[in-house]
Scaffold this motif. Structure first.
Motif, PDB file in Angstrom:
ATOM      1  N   LYS A   2     -32.732  40.395   0.896  1.00 44.89           N
ATOM      2  CA  LYS A   2     -31.322  40.310   1.263  1.00 44.89           C
ATOM      3  C   LYS A   2     -30.632  39.269   0.380  1.00 44.89           C
ATOM      4  N   ASN A  44     -23.038  44.797   5.725  1.00 42.79           N
ATOM      5  CA  ASN A  44     -24.294  44.955   4.983  1.00 42.79           C
ATOM      6  C   ASN A  44     -24.235  46.219   4.145  1.00 42.79           C
ATOM      7  N   GLU A 120     -25.378  41.225   2.076  1.00 41.10           N
ATOM      8  CA  GLU A 120     -24.629  40.896   3.290  1.00 41.10           C
ATOM      9  C   GLU A 120     -23.431  40.056   2.893  1.00 41.10           C
TER      10      GLU A 120
END
Length: 146
Positions: A2, A44, A120
């Motif tokens: 991420k 996201n 994100e």
């Protein structure tokens, strides 16, 4: 993996910071929330990469039926583009190509290991398109479009 993008909304532009594994990777520059073509919504997104003959590898994602690219922009005032920046000097973005290369190389490395990469996008303060207020010379409040 991420990748985090923390945004700061300003009147004329949107600045941000990319974090990878909790470490600062680079800064970003986006169009202002007050322009006609606003930056992509917070959320996201799955990152993809693509090759361009002029600029080389770059990252992109889809949001709200639009394609947002993370790359060095060849157009002044380009919309739907997040420009990586090494740092700002007196509000001037510097070393955008270096920041873009570092970011792209790291993300492509993870993609090469067959790992999905997610972006994100978030901020501490949510943007507002409400009228801004300021004092006129008579010290009374006036509504003003941002």
């Amino acid at each position: 993996m991420k990748l985090l993008l923390k945004r700061e909304y300003k009147k004329h532009l949107t600045r941000g910071t990319f974090y990878l594994n909790g470490k600062l990777l680079c800064k970003t520059l986006e169009p202002s929330i007050h322009l006609k073509s606003i930056p992509c919504p917070e959320g996201n997104y799955r990152l993809e990469c693509e090759y361009d003959e002029e600029c080389g590898w770059y990252l992109y994602f889809e949001a709200d039926g639009r394609r947002f690219e993370i790359r060095v922009s060849s157009e002044t005032g380009a919309t739907d583009t997040i420009v990586p920046v090494t740092f700002f000097k007196r509000s001037i973005p510097l070393f955008t190509r270096l920041a873009c290369k570092i970011l792209t190389d790291k993300v492509i490395h993870y993609m090469g290991e067959r790992e999905e990469v997610w972006l994100e996008i978030y901020s501490d303060v949510k943007p507002s398109k409400q009228n801004l207020w300021k004092l006129n010379p008579q010290n009374t409040l006036l509504g003003q479009e941002a």
